[in-house]
Design a protein around this motif. Sequence first.
Motif, PDB file in Angstrom:
ATOM      1  N   TRP A 173       0.949  -1.339   0.063  1.00  0.00           N
ATOM      2  CA  TRP A 173      -0.037   0.134  -0.024  1.00  0.00           C
ATOM      3  C   TRP A 173       1.113   1.444  -0.079  1.00  0.00           C
ATOM      4  CZ3 TRP A 173      -0.421   4.222   3.262  1.00  0.00           C
ATOM      5  CH2 TRP A 173      -1.544   5.056   3.269  1.00  0.00           C
ATOM      6  N   LEU A 174       0.274   2.197  -0.832  1.00  0.00           N
ATOM      7  CA  LEU A 174       0.974   3.382  -0.903  1.00  0.00           C
ATOM      8  C   LEU A 174       0.309   4.721  -0.616  1.00  0.00           C
ATOM      9  CD1 LEU A 174       3.872   5.171  -1.274  1.00  0.00           C
ATOM     10  CD2 LEU A 174       3.122   4.940  -3.799  1.00  0.00           C
ATOM     11  N   SER A 175       0.365   5.521   0.271  1.00  0.00           N
ATOM     12  CA  SER A 175      -0.550   6.634   0.169  1.00  0.00           C
ATOM     13  C   SER A 175      -0.798   7.411  -0.888  1.00  0.00           C
ATOM     14  CB  SER A 175      -0.216   7.599   1.484  1.00  0.00           C
ATOM     15  OG  SER A 175      -0.930   8.745   1.399  1.00  0.00           O
ATOM     16  N   GLU A 176      -1.729   7.933  -1.409  1.00  0.00           N
ATOM     17  CA  GLU A 176      -1.955   8.662  -2.746  1.00  0.00           C
ATOM     18  C   GLU A 176      -1.283   9.897  -2.562  1.00  0.00           C
ATOM     19  OE1 GLU A 176      -6.117   8.955  -3.503  1.00  0.00           O
ATOM     20  OE2 GLU A 176      -6.413   6.781  -3.116  1.00  0.00           O
ATOM     21  N   ILE A 177      -1.173  10.453  -1.216  1.00  0.00           N
ATOM     22  CA  ILE A 177      -0.567  11.787  -1.174  1.00  0.00           C
ATOM     23  C   ILE A 177       0.541  11.820  -0.394  1.00  0.00           C
ATOM     24  CG2 ILE A 177      -2.784  12.896  -1.117  1.00  0.00           C
ATOM     25  CD1 ILE A 177      -2.784  13.007   1.872  1.00  0.00           C
ATOM     26  N   SER A 178       1.411  10.488  -0.430  1.00  0.00           N
ATOM     27  CA  SER A 178       2.594  10.433   0.085  1.00  0.00           C
ATOM     28  C   SER A 178       3.694  11.351  -0.193  1.00  0.00           C
ATOM     29  CB  SER A 178       3.321   8.941   0.017  1.00  0.00           C
ATOM     30  OG  SER A 178       4.528   9.056   0.662  1.00  0.00           O
ATOM     31  N   ASP A 179       4.572  11.941   0.682  1.00  0.00           N
ATOM     32  CA  ASP A 179       5.445  12.714   0.061  1.00  0.00           C
ATOM     33  C   ASP A 179       6.756  12.222  -0.718  1.00  0.00           C
ATOM     34  OD1 ASP A 179       4.681  15.205   1.188  1.00  0.00           O
ATOM     35  OD2 ASP A 179       5.145  14.420   3.417  1.00  0.00           O
ATOM     36  N   PHE A 180       7.338  12.363  -1.865  1.00  0.00           N
ATOM     37  CA  PHE A 180       8.642  12.128  -2.355  1.00  0.00           C
ATOM     38  C   PHE A 180       9.278  13.350  -2.632  1.00  0.00           C
ATOM     39  CE2 PHE A 180       5.613   8.747  -3.818  1.00  0.00           C
ATOM     40  CZ  PHE A 180       6.196   7.595  -3.644  1.00  0.00           C
ATOM     41  N   GLU A 181       9.865  13.664  -1.274  1.00  0.00           N
ATOM     42  CA  GLU A 181      10.588  14.880  -1.216  1.00  0.00           C
ATOM     43  C   GLU A 181      11.852  14.533  -0.164  1.00  0.00           C
ATOM     44  OE1 GLU A 181       8.525  18.102   0.444  1.00  0.00           O
ATOM     45  OE2 GLU A 181       6.935  18.036  -1.197  1.00  0.00           O
ATOM     46  N   LYS A 182      12.808  15.166  -0.426  1.00  0.00           N
ATOM     47  CA  LYS A 182      14.083  14.968   0.193  1.00  0.00           C
ATOM     48  C   LYS A 182      14.031  15.244   1.873  1.00  0.00           C
ATOM     49  CE  LYS A 182      19.017  16.565   0.272  1.00  0.00           C
ATOM     50  NZ  LYS A 182      19.400  17.042   1.740  1.00  0.00           N
ATOM     51  N   ASP A 183      14.403  14.426   2.590  1.00  0.00           N
ATOM     52  CA  ASP A 183      14.224  14.434   4.283  1.00  0.00           C
ATOM     53  C   ASP A 183      12.892  14.127   4.668  1.00  0.00           C
ATOM     54  OD1 ASP A 183      16.981  14.963   4.093  1.00  0.00           O
ATOM     55  OD2 ASP A 183      16.738  17.334   4.013  1.00  0.00           O
ATOM     56  N   LYS A 184      12.205  13.699   3.651  1.00  0.00           N
ATOM     57  CA  LYS A 184      10.722  13.150   4.245  1.00  0.00           C
ATOM     58  C   LYS A 184      10.433  11.714   4.104  1.00  0.00           C
ATOM     59  CE  LYS A 184       8.102  17.679   3.952  1.00  0.00           C
ATOM     60  NZ  LYS A 184       6.908  18.317   3.657  1.00  0.00           N
ATOM     61  N   ALA A 185      10.044  11.018   5.004  1.00  0.00           N
ATOM     62  CA  ALA A 185       9.780   9.693   4.879  1.00  0.00           C
ATOM     63  C   ALA A 185       8.545   9.648   3.944  1.00  0.00           C
ATOM     64  CB  ALA A 185       9.366   9.074   6.313  1.00  0.00           C
TER      65      ALA A 185
END
Length: 278
Positions: free
Chosen positions: A45-57
């Motif tokens: 499962w992957l959140s639809e609004i997950s962060d793909f940003e530096k230093d963010k999980a």
Amino acid sequence: MITHKKFPNDFVYIEIENSSAKAKIALQGAHLFEYKRVGEEDILWLSEISDFEKDKAIRGGVPICWPWFGFNEDKNLPQHGFARTSMWEFVSSDEVSKGETTLLFRLVHNEQTLKIWAYKFELELKITISKELKMELKSTNLDKKAFKISQALHTYFNVSHISEVVIKGLGKKPYLDALTWQKEMQDGDISFDSEVDRVYQEVDTNIVLVDKNREIKIKNTNSSSAVIWNPWIEKTSRMSAMKEGAYEHFVCIESANAFDDSRVIEPKKSHTLIAQIF
């Protein structure tokens, strides 16, 4: 086929596709965020609004909790350690066959990690993508003194609906209920009608996730602890990178060395936590 890709913000990941499955792994955190067998729904499962940003999980997939699981005694340090937000090196890949691909990632102590955790180490993650998913997390002590780790492969499993889920294999196992901090004993299978956050010990058999339309087995090696987690309604509304109702479509079954199962690694020695999903 192995392809290096980027999101528009230059967040780098690797995409793998063979005759058995496809997967995506971010270099930040060596974070596997997609694994899908041919002809099947996503396993992860992957959140639809997950962060793909530096230093963010990343919210979902398989975050690596290391060198500690949960909160550190020093509350100023990051929850679940620093491995999941560190930039890893992609070391190598091997197409074993048309249906099996292995990849190796590495994280070594550096100036930043030594400020957080004063030990020299090498951490390697070997991922095998085939009809089964295999993750091997190897911790090596490069220091002159022993260190203690707790860790988890914090796997988010995609499910049809949390009300349809049953988890087998943990009956009669002791656990710490992280909601009450009481020690309990599991009575039968696990089902869900409220928040669950438990660390099981003495785990020595496969765990089986039974969903509406499929079963998924989890085999852990060099581990006798496992974490079962679903935040339910109220907590989901307060969590970052989660839509309302997200809790309905995942359950975390984490392969771990947690609490009583923490490991001491002597200088020049290694410990490998292995999780197989099939």
